[in-house]
Design an enzyme around this catalytic site. Sequence first.
Site, PDB file in Angstrom:
ATOM      1  N   ARG A  50     -73.074  -7.543  88.155  1.00 58.07           N
ATOM      2  CA  ARG A  50     -72.642  -7.569  89.472  1.00 58.07           C
ATOM      3  C   ARG A  50     -73.157  -8.749  89.964  1.00 58.07           C
ATOM      4  NH1 ARG A  50     -73.587  -1.654  91.743  1.00 58.07           N
ATOM      5  NH2 ARG A  50     -72.127  -0.354  90.396  1.00 58.07           N
ATOM      6  N   ASP A  52     -73.957 -11.885  92.064  1.00 60.77           N
ATOM      7  CA  ASP A  52     -74.246 -12.236  93.829  1.00 60.77           C
ATOM      8  C   ASP A  52     -73.428 -13.312  94.281  1.00 60.77           C
ATOM      9  OD1 ASP A  52     -76.526 -10.162  94.036  1.00 60.77           O
ATOM     10  OD2 ASP A  52     -78.040 -11.884  93.468  1.00 60.77           O
ATOM     11  N   TYR A 111     -77.471 -15.514  80.580  1.00 61.60           N
ATOM     12  CA  TYR A 111     -77.178 -16.107  81.467  1.00 61.60           C
ATOM     13  C   TYR A 111     -77.676 -17.557  81.446  1.00 61.60           C
ATOM     14  CZ  TYR A 111     -76.481 -12.256  84.947  1.00 61.60           C
ATOM     15  OH  TYR A 111     -76.100 -11.178  85.557  1.00 61.60           O
ATOM     16  N   ARG A 198     -82.961 -15.478  89.099  1.00 59.29           N
ATOM     17  CA  ARG A 198     -83.188 -16.554  90.243  1.00 59.29           C
ATOM     18  C   ARG A 198     -84.754 -16.632  90.318  1.00 59.29           C
ATOM     19  NH1 ARG A 198     -79.317 -14.922  94.605  1.00 59.29           N
ATOM     20  NH2 ARG A 198     -80.444 -16.630  95.693  1.00 59.29           N
TER      21      ARG A 198
END
Length: 246
Positions: A50, A52, A111, A198
């Site tokens: 999911r 952001d 990622y 992040r």
Amino acid sequence: MTRFALTVEYDGRPFMGWQRQDHGPSVQAAVERAAHEITGETVAVHAAGRTDAGVHALGMRAHLDVARPITPFRLTEALNARLRPDPVAVLACEAVADNWHARFSCVARHYEYRIVTRRAPLTWETGLAWRVPQELDADAMADAARVLVGRHDFTTFRSAHCQADSPLRTLDRLEVVGDGERISVFVSARSFLHHQVRSMVGCLAMVGQGKWSKADLKAALEAADRTALGFNAPPDGLYFVRADYP
């Protein structure tokens, strides 16, 4: 009923994130709307992650169930036709077993975070990379990143709104690669906490700026306290690269 697995690419800038939202557009809602127009069915699309608001995907995996007889090729073509002009594309589609699940069958998620270090503003990459106006020491960042690899309590790097039952996660890869003004951070794990990537990138950037040392990063991890976080990197440079399945 046939279950189809999709590989989806998207530019996250216009969306509130992957997940369907009441207060703005989402990638999930865009794909579900396109699927409904094709099949006339109320279709739920489930994804491996999911992302952001503002986060992008190069190869998000997702699945949906369709009762209408349709081939993977026709479904791909029809979805892409109806997703325009949203910056979302179905790259691949295949029929899978009924018990295959984009989220729960996934064994690894990968990622990439993209940083550009320059004083000049970004033009065509605005929203597609994080611009840092000074040089970063990529070697120092790469060295410090090693303290986060492995199984740890990542409370420090977890959003206050994270809904995961446990802050324990096993980080399989955290690699920093510098090439001139461009730095890429590659991250892999079975699963992540909300904002974990992040938050880790933001703290590594502080190491690259000389504001933190490797020891400071280690201390922040061991504190297991969100208030020990140095900085949370913006969503602009984050890309969901791929998901792995058995």
